[in-house]
Write a protein that holds these residues in place. Structure first.
Motif, PDB file in Angstrom:
ATOM      1  N   ILE A  67     -47.270  36.739  17.233  1.00 25.22           N
ATOM      2  CA  ILE A  67     -48.745  36.099  17.111  1.00 25.22           C
ATOM      3  C   ILE A  67     -49.460  36.488  15.872  1.00 25.22           C
ATOM      4  CG2 ILE A  67     -50.865  36.225  18.629  1.00 25.22           C
ATOM      5  CD1 ILE A  67     -49.269  36.860  21.085  1.00 25.22           C
ATOM      6  N   PHE A  68     -49.355  37.712  15.599  1.00 26.95           N
ATOM      7  CA  PHE A  68     -49.768  38.089  14.065  1.00 26.95           C
ATOM      8  C   PHE A  68     -49.631  37.325  13.137  1.00 26.95           C
ATOM      9  CE2 PHE A  68     -49.638  40.558  10.436  1.00 26.95           C
ATOM     10  CZ  PHE A  68     -50.917  40.885   9.908  1.00 26.95           C
ATOM     11  N   MET A  69     -48.256  36.907  12.969  1.00 27.03           N
ATOM     12  CA  MET A  69     -47.706  36.262  11.623  1.00 27.03           C
ATOM     13  C   MET A  69     -48.185  34.741  12.179  1.00 27.03           C
ATOM     14  SD  MET A  69     -46.536  38.023   9.680  1.00 27.03           S
ATOM     15  CE  MET A  69     -46.107  37.018   8.670  1.00 27.03           C
ATOM     16  N   ARG A  70     -48.125  34.220  13.111  1.00 24.90           N
ATOM     17  CA  ARG A  70     -48.846  32.832  13.408  1.00 24.90           C
ATOM     18  C   ARG A  70     -50.130  32.657  13.141  1.00 24.90           C
ATOM     19  NH1 ARG A  70     -50.224  28.430  13.094  1.00 24.90           N
ATOM     20  NH2 ARG A  70     -50.411  27.022  14.549  1.00 24.90           N
ATOM     21  N   LEU A  71     -51.073  33.667  13.433  1.00 23.64           N
ATOM     22  CA  LEU A  71     -52.644  33.639  13.293  1.00 23.64           C
ATOM     23  C   LEU A  71     -52.642  33.717  11.534  1.00 23.64           C
ATOM     24  CD1 LEU A  71     -53.958  35.767  15.877  1.00 23.64           C
ATOM     25  CD2 LEU A  71     -54.270  33.411  15.820  1.00 23.64           C
ATOM     26  N   THR A  72     -51.678  34.591  11.059  1.00 29.02           N
ATOM     27  CA  THR A  72     -51.828  34.842   9.501  1.00 29.02           C
ATOM     28  C   THR A  72     -51.319  33.480   8.843  1.00 29.02           C
ATOM     29  OG1 THR A  72     -51.369  37.051   9.822  1.00 29.02           O
ATOM     30  CG2 THR A  72     -51.197  36.222   7.596  1.00 29.02           C
ATOM     31  N   ASP A  73     -50.513  32.901   9.415  1.00 21.93           N
ATOM     32  CA  ASP A  73     -49.868  31.557   8.814  1.00 21.93           C
ATOM     33  C   ASP A  73     -50.783  30.585   8.942  1.00 21.93           C
ATOM     34  OD1 ASP A  73     -47.333  30.213   8.017  1.00 21.93           O
ATOM     35  OD2 ASP A  73     -47.857  29.096   9.639  1.00 21.93           O
ATOM     36  N   LYS A  74     -51.683  30.534  10.077  1.00 23.79           N
ATOM     37  CA  LYS A  74     -52.644  29.465  10.593  1.00 23.79           C
ATOM     38  C   LYS A  74     -53.773  29.338   9.449  1.00 23.79           C
ATOM     39  CE  LYS A  74     -55.453  27.673  14.270  1.00 23.79           C
ATOM     40  NZ  LYS A  74     -54.961  26.465  13.991  1.00 23.79           N
ATOM     41  N   PHE A  75     -54.307  30.744   9.214  1.00 26.91           N
ATOM     42  CA  PHE A  75     -55.534  30.721   8.586  1.00 26.91           C
ATOM     43  C   PHE A  75     -55.566  31.000   6.859  1.00 26.91           C
ATOM     44  CE2 PHE A  75     -56.712  31.757  12.743  1.00 26.91           C
ATOM     45  CZ  PHE A  75     -57.708  30.743  13.056  1.00 26.91           C
ATOM     46  N   LEU A  76     -54.292  31.608   6.470  1.00 24.61           N
ATOM     47  CA  LEU A  76     -53.975  32.108   5.154  1.00 24.61           C
ATOM     48  C   LEU A  76     -53.441  30.641   4.427  1.00 24.61           C
ATOM     49  CD1 LEU A  76     -54.011  34.300   2.673  1.00 24.61           C
ATOM     50  CD2 LEU A  76     -51.770  34.708   3.268  1.00 24.61           C
ATOM     51  N   PRO A  77     -54.172  30.223   3.404  1.00 17.19           N
ATOM     52  CA  PRO A  77     -53.617  29.310   2.494  1.00 17.19           C
ATOM     53  C   PRO A  77     -52.465  29.501   1.736  1.00 17.19           C
ATOM     54  CG  PRO A  77     -56.244  29.652   2.010  1.00 17.19           C
ATOM     55  CD  PRO A  77     -55.576  30.747   3.028  1.00 17.19           C
ATOM     56  N   HIS A  78     -51.529  28.579   2.068  1.00 17.49           N
ATOM     57  CA  HIS A  78     -50.289  28.934   1.250  1.00 17.49           C
ATOM     58  C   HIS A  78     -49.366  27.631   1.184  1.00 17.49           C
ATOM     59  CE1 HIS A  78     -49.329  29.591   5.646  1.00 17.49           C
ATOM     60  NE2 HIS A  78     -47.994  29.007   5.306  1.00 17.49           N
ATOM     61  N   LEU A  79     -48.471  27.750   0.297  1.00 12.50           N
ATOM     62  CA  LEU A  79     -47.497  26.522   0.230  1.00 12.50           C
ATOM     63  C   LEU A  79     -45.982  27.092   0.073  1.00 12.50           C
ATOM     64  CD1 LEU A  79     -47.161  23.351  -0.602  1.00 12.50           C
ATOM     65  CD2 LEU A  79     -47.568  24.142  -3.013  1.00 12.50           C
ATOM     66  N   HIS A  80     -45.249  26.562   0.847  1.00 10.29           N
ATOM     67  CA  HIS A  80     -43.661  26.912   0.652  1.00 10.29           C
ATOM     68  C   HIS A  80     -43.274  26.278  -0.574  1.00 10.29           C
ATOM     69  CE1 HIS A  80     -43.923  28.937   4.538  1.00 10.29           C
ATOM     70  NE2 HIS A  80     -44.576  27.900   5.061  1.00 10.29           N
ATOM     71  N   PRO A  81     -42.203  26.953  -1.133  1.00  7.55           N
ATOM     72  CA  PRO A  81     -41.560  26.430  -2.354  1.00  7.55           C
ATOM     73  C   PRO A  81     -40.962  25.098  -1.946  1.00  7.55           C
ATOM     74  CG  PRO A  81     -41.150  28.721  -1.994  1.00  7.55           C
ATOM     75  CD  PRO A  81     -41.674  28.325  -0.858  1.00  7.55           C
ATOM     76  N   GLY A  82     -40.832  24.202  -3.066  1.00 10.86           N
ATOM     77  CA  GLY A  82     -40.162  22.729  -2.842  1.00 10.86           C
ATOM     78  C   GLY A  82     -40.974  21.717  -2.217  1.00 10.86           C
ATOM     79  N   LEU A  83     -42.320  21.953  -1.964  1.00  8.78           N
ATOM     80  CA  LEU A  83     -43.049  21.222  -1.116  1.00  8.78           C
ATOM     81  C   LEU A  83     -44.416  20.798  -2.095  1.00  8.78           C
ATOM     82  CD1 LEU A  83     -43.185  22.549   2.480  1.00  8.78           C
ATOM     83  CD2 LEU A  83     -41.705  21.129   1.577  1.00  8.78           C
ATOM     84  N   SER A  84     -44.980  19.794  -1.955  1.00  6.99           N
ATOM     85  CA  SER A  84     -45.991  19.082  -2.643  1.00  6.99           C
ATOM     86  C   SER A  84     -46.994  19.683  -2.014  1.00  6.99           C
ATOM     87  CB  SER A  84     -46.008  17.433  -2.527  1.00  6.99           C
ATOM     88  OG  SER A  84     -46.004  17.079  -1.221  1.00  6.99           O
ATOM     89  N   THR A  85     -48.255  19.603  -3.161  1.00  4.97           N
ATOM     90  CA  THR A  85     -49.616  20.499  -2.463  1.00  4.97           C
ATOM     91  C   THR A  85     -50.251  19.865  -1.293  1.00  4.97           C
ATOM     92  OG1 THR A  85     -50.824  18.983  -4.119  1.00  4.97           O
ATOM     93  CG2 THR A  85     -50.019  21.387  -4.898  1.00  4.97           C
ATOM     94  N   ASP A  86     -49.915  18.867  -0.924  1.00  4.91           N
ATOM     95  CA  ASP A  86     -50.517  17.974   0.312  1.00  4.91           C
ATOM     96  C   ASP A  86     -49.838  18.592   1.604  1.00  4.91           C
ATOM     97  OD1 ASP A  86     -47.999  16.671  -0.128  1.00  4.91           O
ATOM     98  OD2 ASP A  86     -48.405  15.312   0.984  1.00  4.91           O
ATOM     99  N   LYS A  87     -48.726  19.450   1.371  1.00  2.00           N
ATOM    100  CA  LYS A  87     -48.108  20.154   2.481  1.00  2.00           C
ATOM    101  C   LYS A  87     -48.521  21.628   2.507  1.00  2.00           C
ATOM    102  CE  LYS A  87     -45.134  16.894   3.665  1.00  2.00           C
ATOM    103  NZ  LYS A  87     -45.250  15.930   2.682  1.00  2.00           N
ATOM    104  N   THR A  88     -49.750  21.836   1.998  1.00  2.00           N
ATOM    105  CA  THR A  88     -50.264  23.113   1.970  1.00  2.00           C
ATOM    106  C   THR A  88     -50.824  23.704   3.493  1.00  2.00           C
ATOM    107  OG1 THR A  88     -51.198  23.016  -0.239  1.00  2.00           O
ATOM    108  CG2 THR A  88     -52.223  24.599   0.986  1.00  2.00           C
ATOM    109  N   GLU A  89     -50.587  24.715   3.877  1.00  2.00           N
ATOM    110  CA  GLU A  89     -50.832  25.270   5.313  1.00  2.00           C
ATOM    111  C   GLU A  89     -52.057  26.172   5.070  1.00  2.00           C
ATOM    112  OE1 GLU A  89     -47.485  26.545   7.620  1.00  2.00           O
ATOM    113  OE2 GLU A  89     -46.294  25.398   6.248  1.00  2.00           O
TER     114      GLU A  89
END
Length: 271
Positions: free
Chosen positions: A90-112
């Motif tokens: 749950i901690f990682m899910r919340l961090t993933d939801k709110f911290l801006p980041h982009l996984h390698p190999g993806l275009s910037t429109d896939k920013t989470e």
């Protein structure tokens, strides 16, 4: 190595161990000085190997000792393990939801995460940094647990975990640095940003060790929390990234199993 580490207190042990894991991240990033690209099948296999290491480490080095500690401390083992494990996810899910980041190999429109105008390079570094947090925390908690003197926590096991995390950090540094280099960034800057993703590990490691040494009764929860956080990273990021190319799935799957076996051998042999 165990004899060398014994001369330091657990916080220093955790710091040294996570400095090692950060160093391996830097070694992976240093590939930019040799090449602009890595064969896609090799890169996918390295990520798959990293996933296998993290899955094995989550059980052998964190979850299983956490359950044993829960029994030794008089807790209800299954309840402690479930609360800690799910708490980490749950901690990682919340961090993933709110911290801006982009996984390698993806275009910037896939920013989470929260929408931001941050540069692509910053978002790529944050993506790897995000899953280096539980890795550093796991190593720190493992060394802090040794100080509790419980039979289920061994220095050899903590060292095995640090070695395993270090091994799987190599492709992570590469996964940040090489895409930046291909986009035209200088070798030095690509390297600096690639290794920067590992800086958080010594910080998280020291915090983890200090935390569990001050509050030993939460040790089982902390170990299971770290396991849950690492499994979240594996399932949400490493496995999907390693298997994006369907043609490589079989070899990547075998690389994942090899990573699991390698970490299992390290933990059983040293722990």
């Amino acid at each position: 190595m165990s004899e060398y580490m014994l001369q330091f207190n657990p916080v220093v042990q955790a710091l040294l161990a996570t400095l090692f894991t950060w160093g391996v991240t830097a070694a992976g990033a240093a590939l930019v000085f040799l090449t602009r690209t890595v064969n896609a099948k090799l890169m996918d296999s390295m990520l798959g190997f990293a996933a296998g290491v993290m899955i094995a480490a989550s059980f052998w080095s964190l979850l299983a000792p956490g359950i044993e500690m829960a029994e030794e401390l008089g807790h209800t083992p299954w309840l402690t393990a479930t609360i800690g494990f799910m708490g980490g996810g749950i901690f990682m899910r919340l961090t993933d939801k709110f911290l801006p980041h982009l996984h390698p190999g993806l275009s910037t429109d896939k920013t989470e995460g929260i929408k931001t105008s941050w540069q692509r390079s910053t978002l790529l570094v944050l993506a790897i940094t995000l899953h280096n947090i539980p890795e550093g925390l796991a190593v720190g908690v493992a060394f802090g647990a040794v100080a509790a003197g419980l039979p289920s926590a061994t220095l050899g096991g903590a060292i095995a975990l640090a070695i395993g995390i270090g091994i799987q950090n190599f492709p992570e540094g590469t996964a940040v640095a090489l895409p930046l280099r291909r986009e035209g960034m200088s070798k030095t800057k690509s390297f600096m940003l690639g290794q920067a993703s590992g800086i958080v590990e010594p910080v998280a490691g020291v915090i983890g060790a200090l935390f569990v040494m001050k509050m030993q009764n939460i040790l089982p929860y902390a170990l299971c929390f770290a396991a849950g956080a690492m499994i979240f990273v594996v399932v949400e990021e490493l496995i999907p990234e390693s298997q994006r190319n369907y043609a490589n799935i079989d070899i990547v799957t075998m690389a994942t199993m090899t990573g699991f076996a390698t970490m299992m051998i390290l933990d059983v042999a040293l722990g």
